[in-house]
Write a protein that holds these residues in place. Structure first.
Motif, PDB file in Angstrom:
ATOM      1  N   MET A   1       0.846  -1.198   0.000  1.00 21.95           N
ATOM      2  CA  MET A   1       0.000   0.000   0.000  1.00 21.95           C
ATOM      3  C   MET A   1       0.881   1.247   0.000  1.00 21.95           C
ATOM      4  SD  MET A   1      -2.866   1.196   2.817  1.00 21.95           S
ATOM      5  CE  MET A   1      -4.004  -0.139   2.430  1.00 21.95           C
ATOM      6  N   PHE A   2       0.575   2.193  -0.869  1.00 19.12           N
ATOM      7  CA  PHE A   2       1.345   3.424  -0.937  1.00 19.12           C
ATOM      8  C   PHE A   2       1.096   4.281   0.315  1.00 19.12           C
ATOM      9  CE2 PHE A   2       0.821   2.540  -5.551  1.00 19.12           C
ATOM     10  CZ  PHE A   2       2.177   2.383  -5.853  1.00 19.12           C
ATOM     11  N   LEU A   3       2.070   5.168   0.588  1.00 17.75           N
ATOM     12  CA  LEU A   3       1.980   6.056   1.744  1.00 17.75           C
ATOM     13  C   LEU A   3       0.688   6.857   1.745  1.00 17.75           C
ATOM     14  CD1 LEU A   3       3.311   7.489   4.207  1.00 17.75           C
ATOM     15  CD2 LEU A   3       4.371   9.060   2.580  1.00 17.75           C
ATOM     16  N   GLU A   4       0.318   7.426   0.588  1.00 18.07           N
ATOM     17  CA  GLU A   4      -0.893   8.253   0.490  1.00 18.07           C
ATOM     18  C   GLU A   4      -2.145   7.440   0.790  1.00 18.07           C
ATOM     19  OE1 GLU A   4       1.457   8.033  -1.762  1.00 18.07           O
ATOM     20  OE2 GLU A   4       2.353  10.041  -1.848  1.00 18.07           O
ATOM     21  N   GLU A   5      -2.156   6.191   0.325  1.00 14.39           N
ATOM     22  CA  GLU A   5      -3.319   5.323   0.569  1.00 14.39           C
ATOM     23  C   GLU A   5      -3.453   5.032   2.066  1.00 14.39           C
ATOM     24  OE1 GLU A   5      -4.045   2.339  -3.021  1.00 14.39           O
ATOM     25  OE2 GLU A   5      -1.979   2.262  -2.314  1.00 14.39           O
ATOM     26  N   ARG A   6      -2.309   4.758   2.710  1.00 11.34           N
ATOM     27  CA  ARG A   6      -2.339   4.444   4.140  1.00 11.34           C
ATOM     28  C   ARG A   6      -2.859   5.638   4.932  1.00 11.34           C
ATOM     29  NH1 ARG A   6       2.804   2.733   4.978  1.00 11.34           N
ATOM     30  NH2 ARG A   6       3.592   4.682   5.895  1.00 11.34           N
ATOM     31  N   GLN A   7      -2.371   6.818   4.591  1.00 10.45           N
ATOM     32  CA  GLN A   7      -2.816   8.007   5.317  1.00 10.45           C
ATOM     33  C   GLN A   7      -4.293   8.299   5.061  1.00 10.45           C
ATOM     34  OE1 GLN A   7      -0.180  11.335   4.736  1.00 10.45           O
ATOM     35  NE2 GLN A   7       1.592  10.256   5.599  1.00 10.45           N
ATOM     36  N   ALA A   8      -4.764   8.017   3.861  1.00 12.30           N
ATOM     37  CA  ALA A   8      -6.189   8.188   3.562  1.00 12.30           C
ATOM     38  C   ALA A   8      -7.029   7.244   4.409  1.00 12.30           C
ATOM     39  CB  ALA A   8      -6.444   7.960   2.075  1.00 12.30           C
ATOM     40  N   LYS A   9      -6.534   6.010   4.582  1.00 20.64           N
ATOM     41  CA  LYS A   9      -7.242   5.028   5.411  1.00 20.64           C
ATOM     42  C   LYS A   9      -7.264   5.470   6.878  1.00 20.64           C
ATOM     43  CE  LYS A   9      -8.387   1.679   2.527  1.00 20.64           C
ATOM     44  NZ  LYS A   9      -9.803   1.252   2.336  1.00 20.64           N
ATOM     45  N   ILE A  10      -6.149   6.050   7.323  1.00 19.25           N
ATOM     46  CA  ILE A  10      -6.087   6.541   8.703  1.00 19.25           C
ATOM     47  C   ILE A  10      -7.136   7.631   8.924  1.00 19.25           C
ATOM     48  CG2 ILE A  10      -4.661   7.815  10.362  1.00 19.25           C
ATOM     49  CD1 ILE A  10      -2.230   6.317   9.219  1.00 19.25           C
ATOM     50  N   LEU A  11      -7.276   8.531   7.950  1.00 22.71           N
ATOM     51  CA  LEU A  11      -8.291   9.588   8.058  1.00 22.71           C
ATOM     52  C   LEU A  11      -9.697   9.014   8.093  1.00 22.71           C
ATOM     53  CD1 LEU A  11      -6.910  12.414   5.730  1.00 22.71           C
ATOM     54  CD2 LEU A  11      -7.076  12.430   8.217  1.00 22.71           C
ATOM     55  N   GLU A  12      -9.937   7.952   7.308  1.00 23.50           N
ATOM     56  CA  GLU A  12     -11.251   7.292   7.322  1.00 23.50           C
ATOM     57  C   GLU A  12     -11.539   6.723   8.712  1.00 23.50           C
ATOM     58  OE1 GLU A  12     -11.572   4.319   4.313  1.00 23.50           O
ATOM     59  OE2 GLU A  12     -11.155   5.709   2.660  1.00 23.50           O
ATOM     60  N   MET A  13     -10.518   6.108   9.308  1.00 21.30           N
ATOM     61  CA  MET A  13     -10.686   5.533  10.651  1.00 21.30           C
ATOM     62  C   MET A  13     -10.944   6.624  11.686  1.00 21.30           C
ATOM     63  SD  MET A  13      -7.619   2.697  10.358  1.00 21.30           S
ATOM     64  CE  MET A  13      -7.822   2.027  12.004  1.00 21.30           C
ATOM     65  N   LEU A  14     -10.250   7.761  11.543  1.00 24.66           N
ATOM     66  CA  LEU A  14     -10.475   8.883  12.447  1.00 24.66           C
ATOM     67  C   LEU A  14     -11.891   9.421  12.325  1.00 24.66           C
ATOM     68  CD1 LEU A  14      -7.184  10.998  12.296  1.00 24.66           C
ATOM     69  CD2 LEU A  14      -8.222  10.013  14.332  1.00 24.66           C
ATOM     70  N   GLU A  15     -12.371   9.524  11.107  1.00 25.78           N
ATOM     71  CA  GLU A  15     -13.727  10.027  10.879  1.00 25.78           C
ATOM     72  C   GLU A  15     -14.757   9.096  11.490  1.00 25.78           C
ATOM     73  OE1 GLU A  15     -16.653  11.308   7.156  1.00 25.78           O
ATOM     74  OE2 GLU A  15     -14.531  10.937   6.814  1.00 25.78           O
ATOM     75  N   ARG A  16     -14.477   7.798  11.420  1.00 25.42           N
ATOM     76  CA  ARG A  16     -15.416   6.807  11.938  1.00 25.42           C
ATOM     77  C   ARG A  16     -15.360   6.670  13.452  1.00 25.42           C
ATOM     78  NH1 ARG A  16     -13.393   1.714  10.010  1.00 25.42           N
ATOM     79  NH2 ARG A  16     -12.332   1.581  12.021  1.00 25.42           N
ATOM     80  N   ASP A  17     -14.119   6.613  14.006  1.00 24.69           N
ATOM     81  CA  ASP A  17     -13.937   6.293  15.421  1.00 24.69           C
ATOM     82  C   ASP A  17     -13.540   7.474  16.296  1.00 24.69           C
ATOM     83  OD1 ASP A  17     -14.442   3.620  14.715  1.00 24.69           O
ATOM     84  OD2 ASP A  17     -12.325   3.266  14.286  1.00 24.69           O
ATOM     85  N   GLY A  18     -13.079   8.557  15.677  1.00 19.10           N
ATOM     86  CA  GLY A  18     -12.680   9.724  16.455  1.00 19.10           C
ATOM     87  C   GLY A  18     -11.253   9.698  16.944  1.00 19.10           C
TER      88      GLY A  18
END
Length: 256
Positions: A1-18
């Motif tokens: 997984m590319f760096l940008e993809e990983r960071q995008a996933k992290i933001l998704e998790m933050l949006e979902r879980d806080g």
């Protein structure tokens, strides 16, 4: 997984879980904890999150929690007066609902050491924690998915649970009470929908609001004055507003 993809996933998790934790992210993405820390540092510099010990939280949640804490320490004396007036309306044997409101916390502070065996129903965490200590209180709690301010529950599961009850009295918080426009409003849409439902199912309902909120209209109008029995506030209102409210069948109770 590319760096940008990983960071995008992290933001998704933050949006979902806080919030996210470094250790868990490292396991999920199969990278070192140092790599995750570098990701979080970079994302914080970009203004996408706020780092905490062992992880990070979303900027939005941080702001919401800060605002919730600010509300708790404002207008303390007014809230105490309103809370005392609300408790006077409570009767032993009645099922009392305490909505998500800082005034509900003030009510709970009064009831914390009461010897009267009240039945209390709430969806607010602080009220639960305080009243669970008193064996005289018959306490019901409506859970579900906690809201972003971390002070209570106002999701679909919570609504379903609440709807099975018929409180004798519900004390409802409001961010805005515009008597001239016949509007009770909140800033949180999900919370507003819950407030409307509570008014609908309760035998009696009172809005609890500091006088500074009178004449204010916020984001979401959840109900109108003729649907509630009264408004409990801390200061006397202009006669024109009191008369307008009474014409709609809503009593203005000024806490002493």
């Amino acid at each position: 997984m590319f760096l940008e993809e990983r960071q995008a996933k992290i933001l998704e998790m933050l949006e979902r879980d806080g919030k996210v934790l470094v250790k868990e992210l490292a396991e999920i993405f199969g990278v070192t904890e140092d790599s995750i820390r570098k990701d979080l540092s970079s994302m914080e510099l970009d203004g996408k999150l706020r780092r905490t010990y062992g992880g990070a939280v979303s900027i939005e949640e941080k702001l919401q929690m800060t605002e919730a804490n600010r509300r708790r320490i404002s207008d303390v004396e007014a809230k105490r007066k309103i809370a005392a007036a609300a408790v006077k309306l409570m009767k032993q044997g009645d099922l009392i609902f305490l909505d998500i409101s800082t005034i509900s916390i003030a009510i709970a502070q009064i009831l914390e050491k009461t010897e009267t065996p009240y039945k209390i129903f709430t969806n607010m965490v602080d009220v639960l924690v305080m009243l669970a200590r008193n064996p005289k209180i018959n306490l019901f709690f409506a859970g579900g998915q906690i809201n972003q301010s971390r002070d209570g529950f106002s999701d679909v599961l919570n609504m379903e649970f609440i709807s099975k009850f018929r409180p004798d009295i519900a004390f409802i918080g409001a961010f805005g009470v515009d008597i001239k426009k016949n509007s009770l409003s909140s800033r949180d849409i999900a919370g507003g929908i819950h407030k409307a439902r509570l008014i609908e199912i309760s035998k009696t309902s009172y809005v609890i609001a500091e006088s500074r909120k009178i004449g204010v209209e916020s984001t979401y109008s959840f109900s109108t004055l003729e649907k509630i029995n009264g408004i409990i506030t801390d200061s006397k209102l202009p006669e024109s507003l009191t008369t307008a409210a009474e014409k709609l069948g809503t009593k203005i109770i000024v806490a002493e």
